[in-house]
Write a protein that holds these residues in place. Sequence first.
Motif, PDB file in Angstrom:
ATOM      1  N   PRO A  82     122.504   9.600 135.693  1.00 49.82           N
ATOM      2  CA  PRO A  82     121.215  10.225 136.001  1.00 49.82           C
ATOM      3  C   PRO A  82     121.147  11.586 135.301  1.00 49.82           C
ATOM      4  O   PRO A  82     122.072  12.377 135.377  1.00 49.82           O
ATOM      5  N   SER A  83     120.073  11.790 134.588  1.00 49.67           N
ATOM      6  CA  SER A  83     119.974  13.023 133.817  1.00 49.67           C
ATOM      7  C   SER A  83     118.708  13.770 134.165  1.00 49.67           C
ATOM      8  O   SER A  83     117.710  13.183 134.560  1.00 49.67           O
ATOM      9  N   GLY A  84     118.765  15.055 133.974  1.00 45.50           N
ATOM     10  CA  GLY A  84     117.607  15.887 134.208  1.00 45.50           C
ATOM     11  C   GLY A  84     116.785  16.032 132.949  1.00 45.50           C
ATOM     12  O   GLY A  84     117.288  15.918 131.833  1.00 45.50           O
ATOM     13  N   VAL A  85     115.533  16.281 133.144  1.00 46.81           N
ATOM     14  CA  VAL A  85     114.625  16.481 132.016  1.00 46.81           C
ATOM     15  C   VAL A  85     115.044  17.712 131.222  1.00 46.81           C
ATOM     16  O   VAL A  85     115.016  17.707 129.994  1.00 46.81           O
ATOM     17  N   ALA A  86     115.471  18.752 131.918  1.00 44.19           N
ATOM     18  CA  ALA A  86     115.847  19.995 131.239  1.00 44.19           C
ATOM     19  C   ALA A  86     116.996  19.761 130.261  1.00 44.19           C
ATOM     20  O   ALA A  86     116.964  20.245 129.125  1.00 44.19           O
ATOM     21  N   ALA A  87     118.010  19.003 130.663  1.00 45.26           N
ATOM     22  CA  ALA A  87     119.149  18.729 129.786  1.00 45.26           C
ATOM     23  C   ALA A  87     118.715  17.920 128.569  1.00 45.26           C
ATOM     24  O   ALA A  87     119.165  18.165 127.455  1.00 45.26           O
ATOM     25  N   ALA A  88     117.834  16.966 128.766  1.00 46.06           N
ATOM     26  CA  ALA A  88     117.340  16.156 127.651  1.00 46.06           C
ATOM     27  C   ALA A  88     116.526  17.010 126.681  1.00 46.06           C
ATOM     28  O   ALA A  88     116.618  16.841 125.460  1.00 46.06           O
ATOM     29  N   LEU A  89     115.743  17.957 127.208  1.00 51.60           N
ATOM     30  CA  LEU A  89     114.955  18.843 126.349  1.00 51.60           C
ATOM     31  C   LEU A  89     115.850  19.784 125.550  1.00 51.60           C
ATOM     32  O   LEU A  89     115.588  20.052 124.372  1.00 51.60           O
ATOM     33  N   VAL A  90     116.905  20.286 126.171  1.00 52.38           N
ATOM     34  CA  VAL A  90     117.846  21.156 125.464  1.00 52.38           C
ATOM     35  C   VAL A  90     118.494  20.384 124.315  1.00 52.38           C
ATOM     36  O   VAL A  90     118.580  20.882 123.190  1.00 52.38           O
ATOM     37  N   LEU A  91     118.916  19.156 124.587  1.00 48.89           N
ATOM     38  CA  LEU A  91     119.520  18.342 123.539  1.00 48.89           C
ATOM     39  C   LEU A  91     118.525  18.067 122.413  1.00 48.89           C
ATOM     40  O   LEU A  91     118.862  18.165 121.235  1.00 48.89           O
ATOM     41  N   SER A  92     117.294  17.762 122.751  1.00 51.45           N
ATOM     42  CA  SER A  92     116.270  17.499 121.738  1.00 51.45           C
ATOM     43  C   SER A  92     116.065  18.735 120.854  1.00 51.45           C
ATOM     44  O   SER A  92     115.954  18.628 119.630  1.00 51.45           O
ATOM     45  N   HIS A  93     116.043  19.916 121.474  1.00 53.59           N
ATOM     46  CA  HIS A  93     115.893  21.158 120.711  1.00 53.59           C
ATOM     47  C   HIS A  93     117.090  21.362 119.775  1.00 53.59           C
ATOM     48  O   HIS A  93     116.922  21.749 118.603  1.00 53.59           O
ATOM     49  N   GLU A  94     118.289  21.087 120.271  1.00 46.82           N
ATOM     50  CA  GLU A  94     119.476  21.229 119.433  1.00 46.82           C
ATOM     51  C   GLU A  94     119.424  20.249 118.257  1.00 46.82           C
ATOM     52  O   GLU A  94     119.814  20.588 117.141  1.00 46.82           O
ATOM     53  N   GLN A  95     118.919  19.045 118.505  1.00 51.08           N
ATOM     54  CA  GLN A  95     118.801  18.072 117.418  1.00 51.08           C
ATOM     55  C   GLN A  95     117.737  18.515 116.409  1.00 51.08           C
ATOM     56  O   GLN A  95     117.896  18.301 115.207  1.00 51.08           O
ATOM     57  N   ASP A  96     116.668  19.153 116.895  1.00 46.40           N
ATOM     58  CA  ASP A  96     115.660  19.712 115.978  1.00 46.40           C
ATOM     59  C   ASP A  96     116.299  20.764 115.069  1.00 46.40           C
ATOM     60  O   ASP A  96     116.046  20.796 113.861  1.00 46.40           O
ATOM     61  N   ARG A  97     117.115  21.617 115.657  1.00 48.73           N
ATOM     62  CA  ARG A  97     117.786  22.660 114.875  1.00 48.73           C
ATOM     63  C   ARG A  97     118.741  22.042 113.862  1.00 48.73           C
ATOM     64  O   ARG A  97     118.849  22.518 112.729  1.00 48.73           O
ATOM     65  N   LEU A  98     119.426  20.974 114.254  1.00 42.18           N
ATOM     66  CA  LEU A  98     120.336  20.315 113.334  1.00 42.18           C
ATOM     67  C   LEU A  98     119.564  19.661 112.193  1.00 42.18           C
ATOM     68  O   LEU A  98     119.989  19.713 111.035  1.00 42.18           O
ATOM     69  N   ASP A  99     118.398  19.055 112.495  1.00 37.65           N
ATOM     70  CA  ASP A  99     117.549  18.512 111.433  1.00 37.65           C
ATOM     71  C   ASP A  99     117.212  19.599 110.413  1.00 37.65           C
ATOM     72  O   ASP A  99     117.286  19.389 109.206  1.00 37.65           O
ATOM     73  N   TRP A 100     116.835  20.773 110.918  1.00 37.04           N
ATOM     74  CA  TRP A 100     116.499  21.890 110.041  1.00 37.04           C
ATOM     75  C   TRP A 100     117.711  22.300 109.212  1.00 37.04           C
ATOM     76  O   TRP A 100     117.596  22.531 108.004  1.00 37.04           O
ATOM     77  N   ALA A 101     118.881  22.374 109.837  1.00 39.27           N
ATOM     78  CA  ALA A 101     120.092  22.784 109.130  1.00 39.27           C
ATOM     79  C   ALA A 101     120.465  21.772 108.049  1.00 39.27           C
ATOM     80  O   ALA A 101     120.882  22.159 106.955  1.00 39.27           O
ATOM     81  N   ILE A 102     120.302  20.492 108.340  1.00 41.99           N
ATOM     82  CA  ILE A 102     120.589  19.464 107.332  1.00 41.99           C
ATOM     83  C   ILE A 102     119.647  19.648 106.149  1.00 41.99           C
ATOM     84  O   ILE A 102     120.060  19.619 104.998  1.00 41.99           O
ATOM     85  N   HIS A 103     118.384  19.836 106.448  1.00 45.32           N
ATOM     86  CA  HIS A 103     117.373  19.975 105.388  1.00 45.32           C
ATOM     87  C   HIS A 103     117.584  21.247 104.559  1.00 45.32           C
ATOM     88  O   HIS A 103     117.473  21.228 103.335  1.00 45.32           O
ATOM     89  N   SER A 104     117.902  22.335 105.231  1.00 50.61           N
ATOM     90  CA  SER A 104     118.006  23.615 104.536  1.00 50.61           C
ATOM     91  C   SER A 104     119.399  23.912 103.998  1.00 50.61           C
ATOM     92  O   SER A 104     119.560  24.770 103.129  1.00 50.61           O
ATOM     93  N   GLY A 105     120.399  23.239 104.547  1.00 48.69           N
ATOM     94  CA  GLY A 105     121.771  23.546 104.164  1.00 48.69           C
ATOM     95  C   GLY A 105     122.296  24.806 104.822  1.00 48.69           C
ATOM     96  O   GLY A 105     123.369  25.281 104.501  1.00 48.69           O
ATOM     97  N   ASN A 106     121.559  25.362 105.757  1.00 57.14           N
ATOM     98  CA  ASN A 106     121.940  26.579 106.448  1.00 57.14           C
ATOM     99  C   ASN A 106     122.715  26.224 107.712  1.00 57.14           C
ATOM    100  O   ASN A 106     122.157  25.679 108.657  1.00 57.14           O
ATOM    101  N   THR A 107     123.992  26.551 107.721  1.00 55.61           N
ATOM    102  CA  THR A 107     124.845  26.225 108.885  1.00 55.61           C
ATOM    103  C   THR A 107     125.176  27.457 109.716  1.00 55.61           C
ATOM    104  O   THR A 107     126.015  27.381 110.605  1.00 55.61           O
TER     105      THR A 107
END
Length: 115
Positions: A82-107
């Motif tokens: 069972p998961s909370g919405v807040a935890a899922a949103l945090v993970l989604s935001h982190e994945q958004d940031r990783l998408d940006w890092a992959i695209h930009s090469g900025n780690t």
Amino acid sequence: MTTHRFSPAFLLALAAMAGSAQAATVAAHARATPPAVARSLAQGQRIDAELRHGRLTLMQANALQDARAMQEQQARSLAAGPSGVAAALVLSHEQDRLDWAIHSGNTQFLSTHGS
């Protein structure tokens, strides 16, 4: 050799059965792979592709793969219980940031963020 002729109704019924079996297989696979896990797997493929095309260095790709693996572990944990919405949103935001890092090469955000 004997040729067998099937009625159009039989052929339609056979096609419908095959189609629903295929749809059931696709639906079962979709249920088996949570969206956040599927996204993480796709990010891994993108990191590999960016490395092959020379848009990421080996060091950047390794750092991104490490962050992606941690996020995938979080995604699998969220999907397992069972998961909370807040935890899922945090993970989604982190994945958004990783998408940006992959695209930009900025780690740089990897060292400043608790991913």
